[in-house]
Design a protein around this motif. Structure first.
Motif: not given
Length: 419
Positions: A183, A207-208, A211, A214-215, A280-281
Motif C-alpha cells: 500500500v 489481511p493484506q 488492507r 481499503q485504498r 476501514t480498519g
C-alpha cells in the motif's frame, strides 16, 4: 536531408514542438538502412522513413477527448492520492490502464516466465453447486493480466498526453504477492488477479488483501481455461474487499445466480457499497451472531408458466425447496424442505434458521426442484437475495429461470424475521 532539416520538419510539419537535433540524429541512426550517404536521407529514403513511421494518424489523446468531452475524468496530478467519491464520478468515465507499448512488453515478460500450475481450491460453500476449481486439472492456459510491470509507466517512453488520461494506473510490480499488495500512502492503483491467484493469495495474505482494497482497487477475472463460459465463486473476492469481480455473463449457473442476487440490492442500480469493516480498519466484524429465521409457506404459478407435462406426463409435480446461505465460510450452509406430492400449489409451511456472523456479505439462496424418482430432479425456479436488504414480514418472492429471467407467475410466499 540532414539531421538539422529533419528536426525542422518534425517541428514545423509534424507538430512535434519539442523535437531536438539529437532526436533527429537518433531517428537517422535507427533508420540507417534507408540512408545512402552519411549526410542523411535522400528523397527515396525519406519517404520510406515516413511510410514506416509508427505514429498513428489520430492522436489517442485528442480522440478520447473528442468522444467523451467533459464526461472524461482526468486527474489533476500524475497519480491520484486517493480515489474520488462515487458521487463525484456519476455520469463520468474514468480510465484505468497502461499504454499499449508497456502492455506488449508485459506480455513478453509473461510468456518467458515460469508459472506455477498448482491445482485450484474453491470454497465448498454449496457442496459442488458453486464450481470447484479442483475439477480443473490444468491451469496452463491462464489469462494474461494487463497489470504486469507497473514501473513501466514511470519511463520516459510513455507519451505524456496519453499518460495524463490514465486516472488509475494498473500494475503488479516486479516482485511477488508482498510487492503486489504493498500500500502506497501517496498513490492509489489497480491490481488484477485471476481467480486462481486470488484463491492462493487468500490462503496466505488475507489481511493484506483487505488492507490493499481499503485504498486501492482489486479486480478479479476468470481463468483462461473457462471455454464453456462457466464461473467461479464470487464470494472469495467480495469477502476480501475486491471492488471488481469480473464474470462470464453470457452463461448461467449457481455462481452467476450469486452475482445476480448480490446486485439486486441497492435498487438494482449496479453499485453496492462494501460493508464498513472492509472499508476501514479497526471495525469490529464478528459481533454477536445474528439469527435469520425464514418460513416457507407455499408456492404457486408453475401451472401457468410451464407446460402441464413439463415435470410429469401423468400427474402433478412433487416440489421441494433447497434454501441456504452463501457467504463467509462460517455462514455458508444448505438445507432442504420436504417434498409435497402431486400439487401445482405446494404448501410446505416449514421454518429454517440460519446463524450469521457476517450478514453484510450473506446471500439467501432459494431453489425449487421437482422430485423425480427415475431421472434427475427437474429445475423449477431460483432466486438469490442480499440478506441486508430483506424486509421483515410475509413477502411474495418471485423466482427466476436458470438464465436469470423472471417467471411471470411463479413465486413463493415466505416469512422473514428480524435480521
Amino acid at each position: 536531408m540532414t539531421a538539422d532539416r529533419l528536426q525542422r520538419f518534425l517541428v514545423e510539419v509534424q507538430n512535434e514542438d519539442k523535437a531536438t537535433v539529437d532526436e533527429a540524429e537518433a531517428i537517422m541512426a535507427n533508420n540507417s538502412s534507408l540512408m545512402f550517404h552519411r549526410k542523411g536521407f535522400n528523397v527515396d529514403g525519406f519517404f520510406r522513413y515516413l511510410l514506416g513511421s509508427s505514429v498513428p494518424v489520430l492522436s489517442p489523446h485528442s480522440m478520447v477527448h473528442q468522444i467523451f468531452g467533459n464526461m472524461l475524468f482526468t486527474p489533476d496530478k500524475e497519480c491520484l492520492e486517493e480515489f474520488p467519491s462515487p458521487e463525484s464520478l456519476k455520469k463520468r468515465f474514468i480510465i484505468s490502464t497502461k499504454p499499449p507499448k508497456e502492455y506488449l512488453k508485459a506480455e513478453k515478460t509473461k510468456d518467458k516466465g515460469n508459472e506455477s500450475h498448482e491445482k485450484d481450491s474453491s470454497t465448498s460453500a454449496w457442496g459442488g453447486e458453486i464450481p470447484n476449481a479442483l475439477d480443473d486439472k490444468d491451469d496452463s492456459d491462464e489469462d494474461v493480466s494487463d497489470d504486469d510491470g507497473d514501473d513501466d509507466l514511470q519511463t520516459g517512453d510513455v507519451a505524456p498526453e496519453y499518460k495524463s488520461l490514465i486516472a488509475i494506473h494498473a500494475g503488479k510490480g516486479k516482485g511477488g504477492l508482498d510487492d503486489w499488495l504493498k500500500v502506497d500512502p501517496d498513490k492509489v492503483r489497480r491490481l488484477s488477479l485471476s481467480e486462481n491467484e486470488l484463491e492462493k493469495a487468500a490462503k496466505t495474505h488475507g489481511p493484506q488483501i483487505v488492507r490493499f482494497t481499503q485504498r486501492n482497487i482489486l479486480r478479479v477475472y476468470p481463468k483462461g481455461i473457462r471455454f464453456d463460459s462457466s464461473n467461479y465463486n464470487p464470494l472469495v473476492g467480495w469477502m476480501h474487499g475486491a471492488q471488481m469481480v469480473a464474470f462470464n455473463m453470457q452463461g448461467y449457473g449457481r455462481s452467476l445466480w450469486l452475482m445476480q442476487g448480490m446486485f439486486r440490492g441497492n435498487g438494482g442500480c449496479g453499485y453496492i457499497k462494501k460493508p464498513d469493516f472492509l472499508l476501514t480498519g479497526g471495525h469490529e466484524v464478528f459481533d454477536p451472531r445474528v439469527e435469520l429465521p425464514v418460513t416457507i409457506y407455499m408456492g404457486e404459478g408453475w401451472y401457468y408458466d410451464f407446460k402441464h407435462t413439463h415435470f410429469d406426463a401423468y400427474s402433478p409435480p412433487d416440489f421441494y425447496v433447497r434454501i441456504g446461505i452463501a457467504g463467509v465460510p462460517a455462514d455458508s450452509i444448505m438445507k432442504k424442505s420436504k417434498s409435497v406430492e402431486d400439487s401445482w400449489n405446494p404448501a410446505w409451511d416449514e421454518e429454517f434458521e440460519f446463524a450469521l456472523t457476517v450478514p453484510e456479505l450473506a446471500l439467501l439462496r432459494v431453489e425449487v426442484h421437482e422430485n423425480d424418482i427415475s431421472e434427475a430432479d427437474d429445475f423449477a425456479g431460483q432466486t438469490c437475495l442480499p440478506v441486508r436488504e430483506i424486509n421483515k414480514g410475509i413477502r411474495p418472492v418471485p423466482l427466476y429461470s436458470q438464465e436469470g429471467d423472471k417467471y411471470p407467475s411463479v413465486k413463493l410466499l415466505m416469512l422473514f424475521d428480524t435480521v
